[in-house]
Enzyme design. Structure first.
Site, short mmCIF file in Angstrom:
data_model
loop_
_atom_site.label_atom_id
_atom_site.label_comp_id
_atom_site.label_asym_id
_atom_site.label_seq_id
_atom_site.Cartn_x
_atom_site.Cartn_y
_atom_site.Cartn_z
N ARG A 146 0.87 -1.18 0.00
CA ARG A 146 0.00 0.00 0.00
C ARG A 146 0.91 1.22 0.00
O ARG A 146 1.44 1.61 1.03
CB ARG A 146 -0.87 -0.04 1.27
N HIS A 198 -3.41 4.56 4.63
CA HIS A 198 -4.51 3.61 4.80
C HIS A 198 -5.81 4.22 4.29
O HIS A 198 -6.55 3.61 3.52
CB HIS A 198 -4.64 3.22 6.27
N TYR A 227 4.42 5.85 11.40
CA TYR A 227 4.75 4.44 11.66
C TYR A 227 5.66 3.77 10.63
O TYR A 227 6.01 2.61 10.79
CB TYR A 227 3.48 3.61 11.85
C1 TPP Z 1 -13.69 -6.11 12.78
C2 TPP Z 1 -12.95 -4.84 12.48
N1 TPP Z 1 -11.99 -4.39 13.33
C3 TPP Z 1 -11.35 -3.23 13.07
C4 TPP Z 1 -11.65 -2.49 11.95
C5 TPP Z 1 -10.94 -1.16 11.69
N2 TPP Z 1 -10.02 -1.31 10.53
C6 TPP Z 1 -10.39 -0.95 9.32
S1 TPP Z 1 -9.26 -1.32 8.16
C7 TPP Z 1 -8.20 -1.96 9.30
C8 TPP Z 1 -6.89 -2.56 8.84
C9 TPP Z 1 -7.10 -3.69 7.90
O1 TPP Z 1 -5.89 -4.13 7.36
P1 TPP Z 1 -5.82 -5.18 6.19
O2 TPP Z 1 -6.74 -6.31 6.45
O3 TPP Z 1 -4.39 -5.52 5.99
O4 TPP Z 1 -6.41 -4.43 4.92
P2 TPP Z 1 -5.84 -3.12 4.21
O5 TPP Z 1 -6.48 -1.95 4.90
O6 TPP Z 1 -4.37 -3.14 4.32
O7 TPP Z 1 -6.33 -3.20 2.81
C10 TPP Z 1 -8.75 -1.85 10.58
C11 TPP Z 1 -8.07 -2.26 11.81
C12 TPP Z 1 -12.65 -3.01 11.11
N3 TPP Z 1 -13.00 -2.37 9.98
N4 TPP Z 1 -13.27 -4.17 11.37
#
Ligand code: TPP
Ligand code: MG
Lengths: 326, 411
Positions: B291, B295, B304
């Site tokens: 990425r 985010h 970070y």
């Molecule tokens: C159950 C849940 N916990 C926390 C979140 C908050 N949250 C949204 S995106 C994210 C990170 C997700 O990372 P990843 O699965 O690697 O996907 P990326 O964003 O890198 O595409 C978090 C912690 C959420 N959406 N759902």
């Protein structure tokens, strides 16, 4: 008319559903050859095969989540949760996904998933096997919640739940699974609408509202009160969401007094919602405050003391005395 | 030389080197090798399994993959700008992940059904979702802007990993449909793709979905975009072994593919979808990517991670390497790239124009869509709302006159 137990009535209702609706299927833990821990699905895998009666991996989120996917593909899954206290691993899928799918798709998608949950205490079991978590689900828009108290309703409600386009949770009163009653398998009769309350017994001095396992207790309390010259009306709520406030309000307008009884803790429970609505709708008819009879604000207690926790005839009669003392 | 590279040879970051070494120590064997066909220098390598799939791509297809990646990158820039201008509440950028998304999305067929997370704008493009509609969710006018039935591209799911179970259930439905003779005759075999991230891979629903998929041999492809970050948490907090290795524990194939190599992603996904459609069961693909941006537009990566890491990954850019290849092989010329750029600008203009026009819904539609069947409480609350708001009717007209058309939208 046929006489059968509630467990058998649900079994027959599921059989009728599986036979009549080729898109319906059952999913759950131990529901295949064993027929479920309460034997509610007894014999069904033999008749309909393992694609229609699915013994799933031991994972409640998995059961609800895959049921949602099946529903999106046009199927009507009926999920069995083994016991009330074990629905929580699936709570996320039920509340964040199942309940909201129709709304968040702007009405484009429907997910007609049925979740069956045996609930309530009185069976002398170990912890997590005697709970009444219905209020946690009733607070979630998008779900419908019904609970039968007798075999006839049990037979029809399960079928009506499957036919409903919305997700439906059926709380099955497990300590009444062996309660026998007449079932008209030809016609639901007055049970045609599963979301309507039933007045089971007419009266003029007070109304007792109950549902599921406490309906027979409420009726017994009303009979005992009659011996003391009190005329008590009893309502079987049948549906917790939506809640049939019209029937409850009409009764209170007649009797002026209301007692709501459920096994679930009173705090934050369905009784509180009924009390609030009745005070808004029928304030001037009330001769006394609405009185709630329910579980205490504690984790469901150990089996040896559950008698002291569960509302019984005397607890309801005591509430009735209080209501009549105003 | 084979083209299955350990990712350490590919990735210069210390985090990955350490993770690969840890993984080897844990597993007692070298970690999963990564499939790469088109290297960062734009040269195409051969592979005993996947070259056959890569060779199916015509020059036209390759140019299409490039154009798609360029479109979605342009769209990403535009959406980020719209957020900065206050037209969107939030944007979730995908820059850096174009190859993973376009390669996998283009490998799917119309009858396949896709369950995305919330960053799969590139996959949405391959499924013909109107990109302006996709912005509805981020503008705050819908929780799902498109009808999944039109495109077989499901709504975005924001509760991490919840959709992986829906995907498996959907695949179980496909299996049942195929068994019913009438349906099997008229429909081509279909499969499902479940997208999720490296962070989401830690959620219990991913585990449960893989158990169900494996037990029932469901036609589902788990597509994990390992973009190295879950907001601010690096992948080594989620896993000590390459994510693709986890498939072993469930008993189905796991493949790590260079997620910045659109040709390899397309080939591997096509192989996996065929495998699933043929009834051979699930596959896990881990697309090793990055990425490059934040985010979301609310995030600040400088808190970070080091920008050097971002630079290292920019050097492996998915578009650049395909451009190098297309030019070297004489498959595309300046005119082609100029046209792609012009098309991207047209798309951006379209998105900008239509975003302004995305209608704010009436809250009555929320009343209407809570349940599919009539519901007395909803009806009662709606009736109350109508009566209550009718009391403001005069004021609202006044407001509207004072503020112009924009103020008409809500109550
Ligand atoms: C159950 C849940 N916990 C926390 C979140 C908050 N949250 C949204 S995106 C994210 C990170 C997700 O990372 P990843 O699965 O690697 O996907 P990326 O964003 O890198 O595409 C978090 C912690 C959420 N959406 N759902
Ligand atoms: Mg990530």
């Amino acid at each position: 008319m046929t006489t059968m137990t509630i467990a058998k009535a649900i079994n027959e209702g599921l059989r009728a559903t599986l036979a009549g609706n080729p898109k319906s299927l059952l999913m759950g833990e131990d529901i295949g050859p064993l027929g479920g821990v309460y034997r509610v699905t007894d014999g069904l895998i033999g008749e309909f095969g393992p694609d229609r009666v699915v013994d799933t991996p031991l994972a409640e989120s998995g059961i609800i989540g895959t049921a949602i996917g099946l529903a999106l593909r046009g199927y009507s899954p009926v999920c069995e949760i083994q016991f009330d206290g074990f629905v929580f691993p699936g709570f996320n899928q039920i509340t964040t996904q199942l309940a909201k799918m129709h709304a968040r798709s702007n009405g484009n998608l429907t997910v007609p998933v049925v979740v069956r949950i045996p609930y309530g205490g009185g069976i002398g079991s170990v912890e997590h096997h005697s709970e009444s978590p219905e209020a946690l689900f009733a607070h979630t828009a998008g779900l419908r919640i019904i609970t039968p108290s007798n075999p006839h309703d049990a037979y029809w409600m399960i079928q009506q739940a499957v036919e409903c386009a919305d997700p439906v949770i059926i709380f099955e009163p497990k300590r009444r699974y062996w309660l026998k009653g007449e079932v008209d398998v030809e016609s639901p009769g007055p049970s045609a609408d599963p979301f309507k309350a039933h007045v089971l017994r007419e009266g003029t001095d007070a109304t007792i509202v109950a549902y599921g396992p406490l309906v027979p207790v409420a009726l017994a309390a009303a009979n005992a009160a009659e011996e003391d010259g009190r005329s008590v009306e009893v309502i079987d709520l049948r549906s917790i969401s939506p809640l049939d406030f019209d029937t409850v309000t009409a009764s209170v307008q007649k009797t002026g007094r209301l007692i709501v009884a459920h096994e679930a803790p009173t705090f934050g429970g369905i009784g509180g919602e009924i009390a609030a609505r009745v005070s808004e709708r029928a304030f001037h008819s009330l001769e006394a405050p609405v009185i709630r009879v329910g579980g205490f604000h504690m984790p469901y207690p150990v089996a040896k003391v559950e008698e002291d926790y569960l509302p019984d005839i005397d607890r309801i009669l005591e509430a009735l005395d209080r209501a009549l003392s105003y | 030389m084979g083209t299955h590279l350990p990712s350490t040879e590919f990735d210069g970051t210390a985090v990955d080197d350490q993770r690969e070494a840890d993984a080897e120590a844990v597993m007692g064997e070298p970690p999963a090798q990564m499939v790469q066909l088109l290297g960062p220098d734009g040269t195409l390598a051969a592979d005993p399994v996947y070259s056959e799939y890569a060779n199916r791509l015509t020059p036209e297809d390759l140019r299409g993959l490039y154009a798609d990646m360029a479109s979605i990158r342009r769209f990403d820039i535009e959406a980020t700008a719209l957020q900065r201008q206050g037209q969107l509440a939030l944007w979730v950028p995908l820059t850096g992940q174009e190859a993973a998304q376009i390669g996998s999305g283009r490998a799917s067929q119309p009858q396949d059904y896709i369950f995305p997370t919330y960053r799969e704008h590139g996959v949405a493009l391959t499924r013909n979702v109107d990109l302006a509609e996709l912005l509805r969710q981020f503008r705050g006018v819908s929780n799902g802007g498109w009808n999944p039935k039109d495109t077989n591209f499901h709504l975005y799911t924001l509760v991490l990993a919840a959709q992986t179970l829906h995907a498996v259930g959907y695949a179980m439905g496909i299996q049942r449909d195929q068994k019913s003779a009438a349906q099997a005759a008229k429909e081509p075999d279909a499969a499902v793709i479940a997208y999720f991230g490296d962070g989401a891979s830690s959620e219990g629903d991913v585990h449960e979905s893989m158990v169900f998929a494996s037990s029932y041999n469901a036609p589902v492809v788990f597509f994990c975009q390992n973009n190295h970050w879950a907001i601010s948490v690096p992948t080594n907090v989620q896993t000590r072994v390459p994510l693709s290795n986890r498939a072993k524990g469930y008993g189905f194939p796991g493949i790590r593919v260079d997620g910045n190599d659109v040709i390899a992603v397309h080939a591997v996904t096509e192989w996996a979808l065929e495998h699933a459609r043929q009834g051979k069961g699930p596959v896990l693909i881990e697309a090793f990517t990055y990425r490059v941006g934040a985010h979301t537009t609310a995030d600040d990566p400088t808190k970070y991670r080091h920008s050097a890491e971002e630079d290292a990954w920019r050097a492996k850019d998915p578009l650049l390497r395909l451009e190098k290849y297309l030019r070297a092989e004489d498959l595309a010329d300046d005119a082609f790239f100029a046209k792609v750029k012009a098309d991207g600008d047209d798309l951006a203009a379209y998105v900008r124009r239509t975003t302004h026009d995305l209608e704010t819904p009436d809250i009555r539609s929320a009343f209407a869509n809570t349940y599919a069947e009539a519901h007395p409480l909803v009806a009662e609350e709606l009736a109350w709302f109508e009566e209550y708001s009718s009391g403001f009717a005069g004021e609202e007209e006044l407001d509207a006159e004072n503020a112009g058309p924009a103020a008409k939208a809500g109550h």
